[in-house]
Write a protein that holds these residues in place. Sequence first.
Motif, PDB file in Angstrom:
ATOM      1  N   VAL A 125       1.023  -1.178   0.141  1.00  0.00           N
ATOM      2  CA  VAL A 125       0.001   0.075   0.099  1.00  0.00           C
ATOM      3  C   VAL A 125       0.971   1.147   0.108  1.00  0.00           C
ATOM      4  O   VAL A 125       1.847   1.326   0.759  1.00  0.00           O
ATOM      5  CB  VAL A 125      -0.880  -0.059   1.165  1.00  0.00           C
ATOM      6  N   ALA A 154      -4.519   6.637  -0.431  1.00  0.00           N
ATOM      7  CA  ALA A 154      -4.076   5.398  -0.310  1.00  0.00           C
ATOM      8  C   ALA A 154      -4.000   4.753  -1.648  1.00  0.00           C
ATOM      9  O   ALA A 154      -5.243   4.930  -2.378  1.00  0.00           O
ATOM     10  CB  ALA A 154      -4.419   4.553   0.795  1.00  0.00           C
ATOM     11  N   ILE A 187      -4.905  -2.356  -1.409  1.00  0.00           N
ATOM     12  CA  ILE A 187      -5.593  -1.691  -0.159  1.00  0.00           C
ATOM     13  C   ILE A 187      -6.388  -2.723   0.557  1.00  0.00           C
ATOM     14  O   ILE A 187      -6.552  -2.717   1.630  1.00  0.00           O
ATOM     15  CB  ILE A 187      -6.454  -0.491  -0.471  1.00  0.00           C
ATOM     16  N   ASN A 198     -10.369   6.379  -1.756  1.00  0.00           N
ATOM     17  CA  ASN A 198      -9.328   6.180  -0.573  1.00  0.00           C
ATOM     18  C   ASN A 198      -8.631   7.341  -0.179  1.00  0.00           C
ATOM     19  O   ASN A 198      -7.432   7.299  -0.119  1.00  0.00           O
ATOM     20  CB  ASN A 198      -8.628   4.956  -1.249  1.00  0.00           C
ATOM     21  N   SER A 216      -6.182  -1.541   7.096  1.00  0.00           N
ATOM     22  CA  SER A 216      -7.160  -2.130   6.192  1.00  0.00           C
ATOM     23  C   SER A 216      -7.450  -3.569   6.962  1.00  0.00           C
ATOM     24  O   SER A 216      -6.933  -3.655   7.931  1.00  0.00           O
ATOM     25  CB  SER A 216      -6.584  -2.337   4.932  1.00  0.00           C
TER      26      SER A 216
END
Length: 115
Positions: free
Chosen positions: A2, A24, A28, A76, A99
């Motif tokens: 990520v 992000a 993810i 995100n 996450s």
Amino acid sequence: QVQVVESGGGLVQPGGSLRLSCVASGSIFRIRAMGWYRQAPEKQREWVATITEDESTTYTNSVKGRFTISRNSAQNTVYLQMNSLKPEDTAVYYCKVVSSVRSSWGQGTQVTVSS
């Protein structure tokens, strides 16, 4: 893997405002929460604010009423609107992405509040 990238920091006068952004990308998966932390010189990293997947928000006491965390889940992205800034807000601000499988940190963005 990520990638977490913060932006929006800079130099502002006391009482001014900044909006930080955090994006992000990569592997993810499901994001459960995103948050902001900060670290001033020679101090430990301090939690500032969190927003969860159901958009519940929490803040550390020193920023309540001045900072607002929000998100755009489709992109995100998480934001930190910082108003009525004080010199003691000066720090490197870091974004944390939590996450289903990992927690990831960005490299930080510098916020300096000074006359």
